[in-house]
Design a protein around this motif. Sequence first.
Motif, short mmCIF file in Angstrom:
data_model
loop_
_atom_site.label_atom_id
_atom_site.label_comp_id
_atom_site.label_asym_id
_atom_site.label_seq_id
_atom_site.Cartn_x
_atom_site.Cartn_y
_atom_site.Cartn_z
N UNK A 112 -4.42 17.12 8.91
CA UNK A 112 -3.90 16.37 7.78
C UNK A 112 -3.31 15.07 8.28
N UNK A 113 -3.38 14.03 7.44
CA UNK A 113 -2.84 12.75 7.85
C UNK A 113 -2.31 11.96 6.67
N UNK A 114 -1.31 11.14 6.94
CA UNK A 114 -0.72 10.25 5.95
C UNK A 114 -0.79 8.83 6.50
N UNK A 115 -1.19 7.89 5.65
CA UNK A 115 -1.31 6.50 6.05
C UNK A 115 -0.56 5.63 5.05
N UNK A 116 0.23 4.72 5.54
CA UNK A 116 0.98 3.81 4.67
C UNK A 116 2.07 3.10 5.43
N UNK A 138 0.82 -1.20 0.00
CA UNK A 138 0.00 0.00 0.00
C UNK A 138 0.86 1.26 0.00
N UNK A 139 0.56 2.18 -0.87
CA UNK A 139 1.29 3.44 -0.96
C UNK A 139 0.86 4.35 0.19
N UNK A 140 1.62 5.40 0.40
CA UNK A 140 1.26 6.38 1.42
C UNK A 140 0.13 7.26 0.87
#
Length: 188
Positions: A147-151, A21-23
């Motif tokens: 804001x959020x980043x998931x990966x 899974x990409x960020x």
Amino acid sequence: MKLKGIIASLFVAGLLASCAPAVTVKYDHDPKVNVRQFSTYRIEADRQRNADPIVGGNLNQRRIADALDQSLKARGYKPAQGGNADLVIRFFADSRDRQQIQSNNNWSPYWGWWGPGSNQVYSRNYEENRIVVNVYDARTNDIIWQGWATGQLNQRKERDRDAAFRESVVSIMKNFPESAGQDYGAVR
């Protein structure tokens, strides 16, 4: 197992491993807030939510704080002197275990390749990381932007980890208003 089956299994396993899974980066904001009034900031780790000993640890907290500081300065914001900031930037990082499952039904009406009704299921366990940046109005303590980043940030090689966290924070903050004095309508 036929040679074709072995080759296909190796191909699918390689494909599954390479398709990690990409960020993913997302954000939200309060459209009623006049962002033009803010010019200074203070960055702090959200101590209650940084419970993960690895992703939320001190090394990654410093990486995230440094990247936030650089991003905010690049947008025209200034660090607060003496603790009197317009904005309080609180962040945290966490992780959770995930599983990716892929089914490869190779049935062919012509009984080709792997035989009739051949169904192969592949599973991959991995750790999904998340960085969350919350921006508060320091006077009211109301959240005005998030804001959020998931990966998979923590899976990289050690020397790439700095870059992974920095790039993730930069991606999050590119959605924040370009500079102090601009409204959300000015963001591209």
